[in-house]
Design a protein around this motif. Structure first.
Motif, PDB file in Angstrom:
ATOM      1  N   ARG A 183       0.791  -1.306  -0.033  1.00 35.22           N
ATOM      2  CA  ARG A 183       0.010  -0.030   0.121  1.00 35.22           C
ATOM      3  C   ARG A 183       1.031   1.018   0.112  1.00 35.22           C
ATOM      4  NH1 ARG A 183      -2.256   0.922   5.873  1.00 35.22           N
ATOM      5  NH2 ARG A 183      -0.360   0.262   6.987  1.00 35.22           N
ATOM      6  N   LEU A 184       0.286   2.199  -0.488  1.00 34.63           N
ATOM      7  CA  LEU A 184       1.014   3.487  -0.473  1.00 34.63           C
ATOM      8  C   LEU A 184       1.428   4.202   0.867  1.00 34.63           C
ATOM      9  CD1 LEU A 184      -0.680   5.182  -3.525  1.00 34.63           C
ATOM     10  CD2 LEU A 184       1.756   4.139  -3.501  1.00 34.63           C
ATOM     11  N   THR A 185       2.336   4.738   1.194  1.00 35.84           N
ATOM     12  CA  THR A 185       2.761   5.512   2.107  1.00 35.84           C
ATOM     13  C   THR A 185       1.969   6.832   2.234  1.00 35.84           C
ATOM     14  OG1 THR A 185       4.842   4.447   2.513  1.00 35.84           O
ATOM     15  CG2 THR A 185       4.319   6.596   3.599  1.00 35.84           C
ATOM     16  N   PRO A 186       1.149   7.143   3.313  1.00 34.17           N
ATOM     17  CA  PRO A 186       0.495   8.499   3.076  1.00 34.17           C
ATOM     18  C   PRO A 186       1.508   9.629   2.922  1.00 34.17           C
ATOM     19  CG  PRO A 186      -0.142   7.305   5.184  1.00 34.17           C
ATOM     20  CD  PRO A 186       0.893   6.493   4.339  1.00 34.17           C
ATOM     21  N   SER A 187       1.061  10.665   2.322  1.00 35.42           N
ATOM     22  CA  SER A 187       1.915  11.858   2.118  1.00 35.42           C
ATOM     23  C   SER A 187       2.102  12.638   3.213  1.00 35.42           C
ATOM     24  CB  SER A 187       1.276  12.866   1.105  1.00 35.42           C
ATOM     25  OG  SER A 187       0.208  13.474   1.658  1.00 35.42           O
ATOM     26  N   ARG A 188       3.061  13.186   3.349  1.00 38.69           N
ATOM     27  CA  ARG A 188       3.871  14.209   4.645  1.00 38.69           C
ATOM     28  C   ARG A 188       2.457  15.173   4.761  1.00 38.69           C
ATOM     29  NH1 ARG A 188       6.161  13.073   8.788  1.00 38.69           N
ATOM     30  NH2 ARG A 188       5.442  14.911   9.916  1.00 38.69           N
ATOM     31  N   VAL A 189       1.596  15.536   3.777  1.00 34.89           N
ATOM     32  CA  VAL A 189       0.418  16.719   4.082  1.00 34.89           C
ATOM     33  C   VAL A 189      -0.472  15.791   4.765  1.00 34.89           C
ATOM     34  CG1 VAL A 189      -1.350  17.800   2.878  1.00 34.89           C
ATOM     35  CG2 VAL A 189       0.981  17.954   1.929  1.00 34.89           C
ATOM     36  N   VAL A 190      -0.749  14.515   4.516  1.00 35.33           N
ATOM     37  CA  VAL A 190      -1.832  13.867   5.241  1.00 35.33           C
ATOM     38  C   VAL A 190      -1.474  13.573   6.510  1.00 35.33           C
ATOM     39  CG1 VAL A 190      -3.155  11.506   5.315  1.00 35.33           C
ATOM     40  CG2 VAL A 190      -2.832  12.604   3.234  1.00 35.33           C
ATOM     41  N   THR A 191      -0.111  13.116   6.774  1.00 37.17           N
ATOM     42  CA  THR A 191       0.311  12.875   8.240  1.00 37.17           C
ATOM     43  C   THR A 191       0.301  14.420   8.957  1.00 37.17           C
ATOM     44  OG1 THR A 191       1.731  11.468   7.583  1.00 37.17           O
ATOM     45  CG2 THR A 191       2.574  12.196   9.639  1.00 37.17           C
ATOM     46  N   ASP A 192       0.538  15.369   8.482  1.00 37.42           N
ATOM     47  CA  ASP A 192       0.602  16.696   9.153  1.00 37.42           C
ATOM     48  C   ASP A 192      -0.925  17.095   9.634  1.00 37.42           C
ATOM     49  OD1 ASP A 192       3.331  16.774   8.907  1.00 37.42           O
ATOM     50  OD2 ASP A 192       3.590  18.403   7.288  1.00 37.42           O
ATOM     51  N   SER A 193      -1.779  16.827   8.552  1.00 40.01           N
ATOM     52  CA  SER A 193      -3.052  17.067   8.846  1.00 40.01           C
ATOM     53  C   SER A 193      -3.656  16.181  10.103  1.00 40.01           C
ATOM     54  CB  SER A 193      -3.877  16.623   7.480  1.00 40.01           C
ATOM     55  OG  SER A 193      -5.486  16.683   7.900  1.00 40.01           O
ATOM     56  N   GLY A 194      -3.210  15.020   9.988  1.00 33.96           N
ATOM     57  CA  GLY A 194      -3.660  13.930  11.255  1.00 33.96           C
ATOM     58  C   GLY A 194      -2.983  14.753  12.569  1.00 33.96           C
ATOM     59  N   VAL A 195      -1.811  15.200  12.458  1.00 30.83           N
ATOM     60  CA  VAL A 195      -1.159  15.703  13.731  1.00 30.83           C
ATOM     61  C   VAL A 195      -2.138  16.873  14.269  1.00 30.83           C
ATOM     62  CG1 VAL A 195       0.879  17.089  14.668  1.00 30.83           C
ATOM     63  CG2 VAL A 195       1.053  15.003  13.637  1.00 30.83           C
ATOM     64  N   LEU A 226      -6.273  18.853  17.806  1.00 24.34           N
ATOM     65  CA  LEU A 226      -7.837  19.496  18.113  1.00 24.34           C
ATOM     66  C   LEU A 226      -8.790  18.512  18.760  1.00 24.34           C
ATOM     67  CD1 LEU A 226      -8.712  20.865  14.464  1.00 24.34           C
ATOM     68  CD2 LEU A 226      -8.989  22.222  16.625  1.00 24.34           C
ATOM     69  N   ALA A 227      -8.312  16.994  18.909  1.00 21.92           N
ATOM     70  CA  ALA A 227      -9.256  16.140  19.504  1.00 21.92           C
ATOM     71  C   ALA A 227      -8.961  16.399  21.032  1.00 21.92           C
ATOM     72  CB  ALA A 227      -8.873  14.850  19.155  1.00 21.92           C
TER      73      ALA A 227
END
Length: 119
Positions: A8-20, A25-26
């Protein structure tokens, strides 16, 4: 490629940063008792652990995050709960869009009692 991402593809840095950002926020939403806001960060059909939700019930506790480490679809948050000052580590899994898909909370084991030396 890490075997964890084999096939599977590794998530992009943008996705990881969005997750952080979503993890930060959580905690904010949980600490303020805003469960609707908290729910808006979850991947469709996901319910994060009751332990995490209870930890922020109606502002009764506050999360003081001391460190966040992220790579790929994983975000690890370390901190302590106030007022108890209990340390915790939360391991979040992100969806392909950076939404919160799962979380597992860990607490450190209590220190073993001191060993008395025998003479």
């Amino acid at each position: 490629m890490n075997s964890r991402y084999a096939g599977r593809l590794t998530p992009s840095r943008v996705v990881t940063d969005s997750g952080v950002d979503h993890v930060r926020l959580a905690y904010h939403y949980l600490d303020s008792g805003d469960l609707d806001g908290y729910g808006s960060l979850l991947h469709a059909g996901t319910a994060l652990g009751a332990d995490l939700e209870r930890s922020g019930s109606a502002g009764a506790r506050r999360h003081h995050i001391t460190r966040i480490v992220a790579e790929g679809d994983c975000v690890i948050a370390m901190g302590r709960l106030a007022p108890q000052q209990r340390e915790f580590v939360d391991v979040f899994t992100l969806s392909a869009e950076g939404m919160l898909r799962g979380c597992r909370r860990y607490y450190p084991a209590p220190a073993p009692p001191p060993v008395e030396s025998v003479r």
